[in-house]
Scaffold this active site. Structure first.
Site, PDB file in Angstrom:
ATOM      1  N   CYS A 125     -23.152 -26.389 -35.270  1.00  0.00           N
ATOM      2  CA  CYS A 125     -22.541 -25.704 -34.132  1.00  0.00           C
ATOM      3  C   CYS A 125     -23.301 -26.033 -32.856  1.00  0.00           C
ATOM      4  O   CYS A 125     -24.536 -25.902 -32.808  1.00  0.00           O
ATOM      5  CB  CYS A 125     -22.543 -24.194 -34.367  1.00  0.00           C
ATOM      6  SG  CYS A 125     -21.979 -23.224 -32.952  1.00  0.00           S
TER       7      CYS A 125
ATOM      8  N   LYS B 187      27.389 -25.447 -18.465  1.00  0.00           N
ATOM      9  CA  LYS B 187      28.337 -24.511 -19.057  1.00  0.00           C
ATOM     10  C   LYS B 187      29.729 -24.774 -18.509  1.00  0.00           C
ATOM     11  O   LYS B 187      29.895 -25.012 -17.300  1.00  0.00           O
ATOM     12  CB  LYS B 187      27.968 -23.060 -18.733  1.00  0.00           C
ATOM     13  CG  LYS B 187      26.659 -22.565 -19.287  1.00  0.00           C
ATOM     14  CD  LYS B 187      26.421 -21.123 -18.833  1.00  0.00           C
ATOM     15  CE  LYS B 187      25.142 -20.555 -19.352  1.00  0.00           C
ATOM     16  NZ  LYS B 187      24.914 -19.165 -18.842  1.00  0.00           N
TER      17      LYS B 187
ATOM     18  N   ARG C 211      15.072 -12.698 -29.911  1.00  0.00           N
ATOM     19  CA  ARG C 211      16.202 -13.411 -30.496  1.00  0.00           C
ATOM     20  C   ARG C 211      16.126 -13.424 -32.019  1.00  0.00           C
ATOM     21  O   ARG C 211      17.131 -13.281 -32.699  1.00  0.00           O
ATOM     22  CB  ARG C 211      16.272 -14.846 -29.957  1.00  0.00           C
ATOM     23  CG  ARG C 211      17.452 -15.630 -30.541  1.00  0.00           C
ATOM     24  CD  ARG C 211      17.565 -17.019 -29.931  1.00  0.00           C
ATOM     25  NE  ARG C 211      18.708 -17.724 -30.486  1.00  0.00           N
ATOM     26  CZ  ARG C 211      18.658 -18.465 -31.594  1.00  0.00           C
ATOM     27  NH1 ARG C 211      17.526 -18.625 -32.240  1.00  0.00           N
ATOM     28  NH2 ARG C 211      19.747 -19.062 -32.045  1.00  0.00           N
TER      29      ARG C 211
ATOM     30  N   ASP D 239      11.985 -22.138 -20.019  1.00  0.00           N
ATOM     31  CA  ASP D 239      11.123 -22.329 -21.179  1.00  0.00           C
ATOM     32  C   ASP D 239      10.308 -21.055 -21.387  1.00  0.00           C
ATOM     33  O   ASP D 239       9.136 -20.960 -21.025  1.00  0.00           O
ATOM     34  CB  ASP D 239      10.193 -23.531 -20.954  1.00  0.00           C
ATOM     35  CG  ASP D 239       9.469 -23.956 -22.226  1.00  0.00           C
ATOM     36  OD1 ASP D 239       9.907 -23.530 -23.315  1.00  0.00           O
ATOM     37  OD2 ASP D 239       8.487 -24.699 -22.131  1.00  0.00           O
TER      38      ASP D 239
ATOM     39  N   CYS E 205     -25.144 -22.428 -31.723  1.00  0.00           N
ATOM     40  CA  CYS E 205     -26.224 -21.792 -32.481  1.00  0.00           C
ATOM     41  C   CYS E 205     -26.872 -22.717 -33.498  1.00  0.00           C
ATOM     42  O   CYS E 205     -27.791 -22.305 -34.213  1.00  0.00           O
ATOM     43  CB  CYS E 205     -25.704 -20.537 -33.187  1.00  0.00           C
ATOM     44  SG  CYS E 205     -24.518 -20.871 -34.522  1.00  0.00           S
TER      45      CYS E 205
ATOM     46  N   LYS F 126      17.177 -24.722 -17.440  1.00  0.00           N
ATOM     47  CA  LYS F 126      16.926 -24.284 -18.819  1.00  0.00           C
ATOM     48  C   LYS F 126      15.505 -23.734 -18.865  1.00  0.00           C
ATOM     49  O   LYS F 126      14.537 -24.487 -18.845  1.00  0.00           O
ATOM     50  CB  LYS F 126      17.102 -25.419 -19.814  1.00  0.00           C
ATOM     51  CG  LYS F 126      16.932 -24.995 -21.270  1.00  0.00           C
ATOM     52  CD  LYS F 126      17.138 -26.165 -22.225  1.00  0.00           C
ATOM     53  CE  LYS F 126      16.995 -25.707 -23.670  1.00  0.00           C
ATOM     54  NZ  LYS F 126      15.648 -25.198 -23.964  1.00  0.00           N
TER      55      LYS F 126
ATOM     56  N   CYS G   4     -24.139 -16.225 -34.049  1.00  0.00           N
ATOM     57  CA  CYS G   4     -23.647 -17.209 -33.077  1.00  0.00           C
ATOM     58  C   CYS G   4     -23.281 -16.507 -31.787  1.00  0.00           C
ATOM     59  O   CYS G   4     -22.437 -15.603 -31.772  1.00  0.00           O
ATOM     60  CB  CYS G   4     -22.438 -17.949 -33.635  1.00  0.00           C
ATOM     61  SG  CYS G   4     -21.781 -19.197 -32.501  1.00  0.00           S
TER      62      CYS G   4
ATOM     63  N   ASP H 176       2.271   1.702  -3.490  1.00  0.00           N
ATOM     64  CA  ASP H 176       1.241   2.209  -4.401  1.00  0.00           C
ATOM     65  C   ASP H 176       1.031   3.707  -4.212  1.00  0.00           C
ATOM     66  O   ASP H 176       0.825   4.453  -5.186  1.00  0.00           O
ATOM     67  CB  ASP H 176      -0.077   1.471  -4.180  1.00  0.00           C
ATOM     68  CG  ASP H 176      -0.022   0.015  -4.615  1.00  0.00           C
ATOM     69  OD1 ASP H 176       0.893  -0.327  -5.400  1.00  0.00           O
ATOM     70  OD2 ASP H 176      -0.875  -0.774  -4.172  1.00  0.00           O
TER      71      ASP H 176
ATOM     72  N   GLU I  27      22.622 -24.895 -14.492  1.00  0.00           N
ATOM     73  CA  GLU I  27      21.508 -23.997 -14.199  1.00  0.00           C
ATOM     74  C   GLU I  27      20.253 -24.506 -14.890  1.00  0.00           C
ATOM     75  O   GLU I  27      20.326 -25.304 -15.827  1.00  0.00           O
ATOM     76  CB  GLU I  27      21.832 -22.580 -14.691  1.00  0.00           C
ATOM     77  CG  GLU I  27      22.063 -22.507 -16.181  1.00  0.00           C
ATOM     78  CD  GLU I  27      22.707 -21.209 -16.634  1.00  0.00           C
ATOM     79  OE1 GLU I  27      22.164 -20.596 -17.565  1.00  0.00           O
ATOM     80  OE2 GLU I  27      23.755 -20.822 -16.066  1.00  0.00           O
TER      81      GLU I  27
ATOM     82  N   CYS J 240     -17.820 -22.703 -37.302  1.00  0.00           N
ATOM     83  CA  CYS J 240     -19.253 -22.433 -37.276  1.00  0.00           C
ATOM     84  C   CYS J 240     -19.568 -21.360 -38.304  1.00  0.00           C
ATOM     85  O   CYS J 240     -18.865 -20.340 -38.388  1.00  0.00           O
ATOM     86  CB  CYS J 240     -19.665 -21.957 -35.884  1.00  0.00           C
ATOM     87  SG  CYS J 240     -21.284 -21.171 -35.819  1.00  0.00           S
TER      88      CYS J 240
ATOM     89  N   ARG K 200       0.833  -1.210   0.000  1.00  0.00           N
ATOM     90  CA  ARG K 200       0.000   0.000   0.000  1.00  0.00           C
ATOM     91  C   ARG K 200       0.865   1.255   0.000  1.00  0.00           C
ATOM     92  O   ARG K 200       0.550   2.246  -0.678  1.00  0.00           O
ATOM     93  CB  ARG K 200      -0.936  -0.014   1.203  1.00  0.00           C
ATOM     94  CG  ARG K 200      -1.857   1.188   1.270  1.00  0.00           C
ATOM     95  CD  ARG K 200      -2.857   1.058   2.411  1.00  0.00           C
ATOM     96  NE  ARG K 200      -3.736  -0.084   2.207  1.00  0.00           N
ATOM     97  CZ  ARG K 200      -4.707  -0.416   3.060  1.00  0.00           C
ATOM     98  NH1 ARG K 200      -4.901   0.309   4.157  1.00  0.00           N
ATOM     99  NH2 ARG K 200      -5.471  -1.452   2.824  1.00  0.00           N
ATOM    100  N   THR K 201       1.960   1.229   0.745  1.00  0.00           N
ATOM    101  CA  THR K 201       2.871   2.371   0.759  1.00  0.00           C
ATOM    102  C   THR K 201       3.488   2.568  -0.607  1.00  0.00           C
ATOM    103  O   THR K 201       3.577   3.701  -1.113  1.00  0.00           O
ATOM    104  CB  THR K 201       3.971   2.145   1.816  1.00  0.00           C
ATOM    105  OG1 THR K 201       3.371   1.995   3.098  1.00  0.00           O
ATOM    106  CG2 THR K 201       4.949   3.308   1.834  1.00  0.00           C
TER     107      THR K 201
ATOM    108  N   LYS L 168      18.161 -32.197 -21.729  1.00  0.00           N
ATOM    109  CA  LYS L 168      16.711 -32.026 -21.696  1.00  0.00           C
ATOM    110  C   LYS L 168      16.031 -33.070 -20.813  1.00  0.00           C
ATOM    111  O   LYS L 168      16.540 -34.184 -20.631  1.00  0.00           O
ATOM    112  CB  LYS L 168      16.149 -32.133 -23.121  1.00  0.00           C
ATOM    113  CG  LYS L 168      16.697 -31.086 -24.081  1.00  0.00           C
ATOM    114  CD  LYS L 168      15.876 -29.827 -24.055  1.00  0.00           C
ATOM    115  CE  LYS L 168      14.554 -30.042 -24.757  1.00  0.00           C
ATOM    116  NZ  LYS L 168      13.753 -28.824 -24.834  1.00  0.00           N
TER     117      LYS L 168
ATOM    118  N   TYR M 100      20.858 -14.252 -17.688  1.00  0.00           N
ATOM    119  CA  TYR M 100      21.801 -15.344 -17.462  1.00  0.00           C
ATOM    120  C   TYR M 100      23.057 -15.282 -18.328  1.00  0.00           C
ATOM    121  O   TYR M 100      23.924 -16.147 -18.204  1.00  0.00           O
ATOM    122  CB  TYR M 100      21.113 -16.692 -17.706  1.00  0.00           C
ATOM    123  CG  TYR M 100      20.501 -16.851 -19.090  1.00  0.00           C
ATOM    124  CD1 TYR M 100      21.249 -17.335 -20.149  1.00  0.00           C
ATOM    125  CD2 TYR M 100      19.187 -16.513 -19.317  1.00  0.00           C
ATOM    126  CE1 TYR M 100      20.690 -17.479 -21.413  1.00  0.00           C
ATOM    127  CE2 TYR M 100      18.614 -16.654 -20.562  1.00  0.00           C
ATOM    128  CZ  TYR M 100      19.370 -17.141 -21.608  1.00  0.00           C
ATOM    129  OH  TYR M 100      18.817 -17.266 -22.858  1.00  0.00           O
TER     130      TYR M 100
END
Length: 749
Positions: free
Chosen positions: A477, A344, A174, A155, A480, A153, A499, A75, A151, A493, A72-73, A368, A262
């Site tokens: 569908c 590494k 990239r 995703d 509808c 990897k 629809c 903010d 480390e 559809c 709150r402070t 992996k 990294y």
């Protein structure tokens, strides 16, 4: 509290948390005098102290995970800074308040990386990891003692972030490794990425990081999307990648993105020095001699890395393999997605000796994780209708644990995938987490008994009978009851505007700037009106009442009057705007205006079942930018009985204005080709549509066929270089305006 504060120059370093000169760092008072009572000098000084304090609080919260003030402070301090900057029109170039986004972009520019963002070899086989180790030791010989840093990897989406004189200046995806999309404004909205570096930082620094969406934030964000009847993201990586490529930074700011750094791509006194140093990893030894030390320095400079407890130095490949196996056991307890580990070589001089290929570094390897999979039973198959009309089958499953996550539903993608798998209700299937996150049915392990099939599905001869014993995809569908049509492997559809599943999206588009620009009718209000039963069709928008609107939560008479005035102003739109607002597939703003110029009046479009749709389709193909495929799509829109019913009802409320074509200027720009870069007084896409409406071409890249490159503020360098190489005239916006006015075209339109 006293509003007097010491002056702070723009080039001052961010204050540390024990800076006695900054009262907003520890136990700050949040009682402020009214902003209008301050002098501009005092306001500027206080704003600079607040900026420094907010940056430090951001670092404490995101990087150190050790906040020193309550939310709150924080903010309140942030809101005060916004108030001062707004009241006194202060420069926000590198202010934390700039993270909210700013004006949308028209396109993503392409930029060169400081150094190539190379990939690394990867495999899930332990033999390949040992082969990597053998090669490393063979090539460095006795010159270096080899140990490794291991480390997670990540995703996510890889990005390059550049700091000059300690200030955030650029970010890029990239891309192809050499060049990527400029996402400077999008990445700037990520709160864990500092605007300024801390401590004894280099003058120039280019770092590589991974933008991701934390697991808990991803789940919450997807829940909110589903509640808004939006398509949920398939997995956190897709969520991060899709967010960064948003052209509107404000949209990115609303999404809970984070970033781990990294790797250092370039470091030095300036850009050129950093590029030279990057060619040889040993050149960076002034800053760090090992990759483990690199992690430590990144954190000292205020850049967030993964918790160093998750990074481990090991003596040999056996230690690296053990690290991977241990991390795989613990992966479900992490709040970010990983799909393996990175090994590494620790000594950066050894890394330099090992070198790189044109595609990957030779001193690192990704070990992996195997894909997760499990077996369960299909209890039902349901078909979801997306907001674009696409039908997606989903298998409901007996709950099963897949890699520590309880899965009770899995996508079946489309009708062709169902046929390929031969899956039906009651079958036992193997489920895996595609992309290691989203569940999907991988294969049928055992066919179920016939009594498990509902309504006799798969019991008749034919494509869905015993010969191809699988779920029969619906021909209508489920929302509808409109006929379902196939476009390759995908089912749609045909209900269109009628629809209910597609209606909210259609109303939202109708109200946008690309439609009729009805201010105050955003997604949340549309959802609220739909929930209240006030907006069950497009025509219902024009039948809203003042009292029923004013009674809604969060509204009132003023809000109701404002919306009704906007709606009333949208009763006589230009024909091109109206056509653009209808969400006709494949018809954007430019094509809609080309259609309007060709047909001139709404009555020229086929609005009843007796129309000659063959002749209509033939005429469509004479319209600029409309080929056979688009012509067929537009025909199908008007040929749909459901769409015509909604459209005719809508035309009882709306009177699209005929196009008044000035034949003297209709082809005023015929034969010219324009390319735009930088910020103009109108958006680049609107400028492109303007010149196209008068016969010109507008393309996204400069070539020998370009007649003019129009340059606004903060233009991209690539297009200017291409213009110089192709001898293309470069004009600014004033010159562009004069060119158009000479040909009878008003600018801005």
């Amino acid at each position: 509290m006293s509003e007097q504060a010491p002056d702070t120059g723009a080039d001052a370093e961010p204050s540390s948390d024990d800076d006695p000169e900054n009262p907003y760092l520890r136990d700050p008072s949040t009682e402020f005098d009214p902003a209008e009572t301050l002098s501009r000098e005092d306001a500027e000084a206080q704003a600079e102290l607040l900026r420094e304090a907010v940056r430090e609080h951001d670092r404490r919260y995101y990087v150190e995970n050790d906040p020193v003030v309550a939310d709150r402070t924080y903010d309140t301090l942030f809101a005060r800074l916004e108030e001062l900057e707004s009241t006194f029109d202060l420069d926000r170039t590198d202010s934390p308040t700039g993270r909210v986004g700013g004006e949308p972009l028209d396109e993503l520019e392409t930029v060169d990386h400081v150094a190539p963002m190379l990939s690394i070899d990867q495999s899930g086989e332990v033999a390949d990891v040992r082969a990597f180790d053998e090669r490393v030791r063979r090539e460095v010989g006795d010159e270096y003692e080899v140990d490794y840093v291991c480390e997670p990897k990540f995703d996510g989406l890889s990005v390059e972030v550049v700091y000059e004189d300690g200030r955030y200046t650029r970010a890029a995806t990239r891309g192809d490794g050499e060049r990527g999309d400029d996402v400077t404004r999008q990445v700037r909205t990520i709160e864990s990425i500092p605007e300024r570096l801390r401590g004894d930082h280099p003058d120039f620094l280019a770092v590589r990081g991974e933008v991701f969406m934390p697991r808990d934030a991803f789940r919450e964000h997807n829940r909110e999307r589903v509640e808004r009847d939006e398509e949920p993201f398939a997995n956190p990586r897709n969520a991060a990648a899709g967010s960064l490529r948003q052209l509107d930074p404000a949209v990115v700011a609303e999404r809970p993105l984070d970033c781990f750094f990294y790797d250092v791509l370039g470091v030095g006194d300036d850009w050129d020095d950093a590029v030279d140093a990057t060619a040889d990893a040993a050149e960076t030894s002034e800053w760090f001699e090992t990759n483990l030390e690199e992690y430590e320095r990144l954190r000292e400079w205020g850049l967030q890395t993964v918790d160093l407890d998750e990074v481990e130095r090991v003596d040999d490949v056996d230690g690296a393999i053990a690290y991977r196996d241990d991390l795989m056991e613990r992966r479900e307890g992490l709040n970010f997605e990983i799909d393996g580990t990175v090994i590494k070589v620790n000594d950066r001089a050894a890394c330099a000796a090992l070198g790189v290929t044109s595609r990957h570094v030779r001193w690192a390897f990704a070990y992996k994780f195997p894909a997760r999979s499990e077996v369960t039973r299909v209890t039902d198959i349901v078909v979801q209708v997306g907001r674009t009309g696409r039908l997606t089958p989903v298998a409901l499953l007996d709950p099963v644990d897949v890699g520590g996550v309880t899965v009770s539903r899995a996508t079946l993608h489309n009708p062709e995938e169902i046929a390929r798998l031969g899956v039906a209700v009651g079958d036992t299937v193997r489920v895996k987490r595609a992309g290691d996150v989203i569940p999907q049915v991988a294969e049928v392990v055992e066919k179920g008994e016939s009594h498990d099939r509902e309504d006799g599905e798969g019991s008749e001869d034919g494509p869905d009978g015993p010969e191809n014993d699988h779920y029969a995809f619906p021909e209508h569908c489920p929302v509808c009851d409109s006929p379902v049509e196939r476009d390759g492997p995908v089912a749609f559809c045909t209900g269109g505007l009628a629809c209910d599943a597609q209606l909210e999206r259609a109303i939202g588009h109708y109200a946008t700037r690309r439609g009729l620009d009805i201010e105050g009718l955003g997604e949340e209000r549309i959802e609220q009106l739909r929930d209240a039963g006030l907006l069950d069709s497009l025509p219902a928008l024009y039948r809203l009442g003042r009292e029923e609107l004013a009674d809604l939560e969060g509204w009132g008479e003023t809000s109701a009057d404002n919306l009704l005035r906007e709606v009333e102003d949208a009763r006589e739109p230009p024909l091109g705007d109206f056509l653009s607002a209808l969400s006709i597939p494949s018809v954007g703003y430019s094509t809609a205006n080309n259609l309007a110029r060709e047909f001139e009046r709404i009555e020229a479009f086929p609005l009843d079942a007796d129309a000659d749709f063959d002749a209509f389709e033939g005429r469509l193909q004479t319209v600029p930018d409309v080929g056979p495929t688009v012509a067929r799509t537009v025909r199908e829109f008007f040929e749909s009985e459901e769409n015509r019913a909604v459209l005719n009802d809508l035309l009882g409320e709306v009177d699209p204005q005929p196009v008044d074509v000035d034949e003297g200027t209709a082809d005023a720009l015929d034969g010219l080709t324009f390319v735009f870069t930088g910020s103009l007084s109108m958006s680049r896409s609107d400028a492109q549509e303007l010149v196209r409406s008068y016969g010109a071409n507008a393309t996204g890249s400069v070539s020998g066929n370009t007649d003019y490159l129009v340059v606004g503020e903060n233009p991209g360098q690539t297009k200017r270089d291409d213009a110089e190489a192709n001898d293309v005239p470069v004009i600014d916006e004033d010159e562009f305006r004069e060119l158009l006015e000479e040909r009878g075209v008003e600018y801005p339109a």
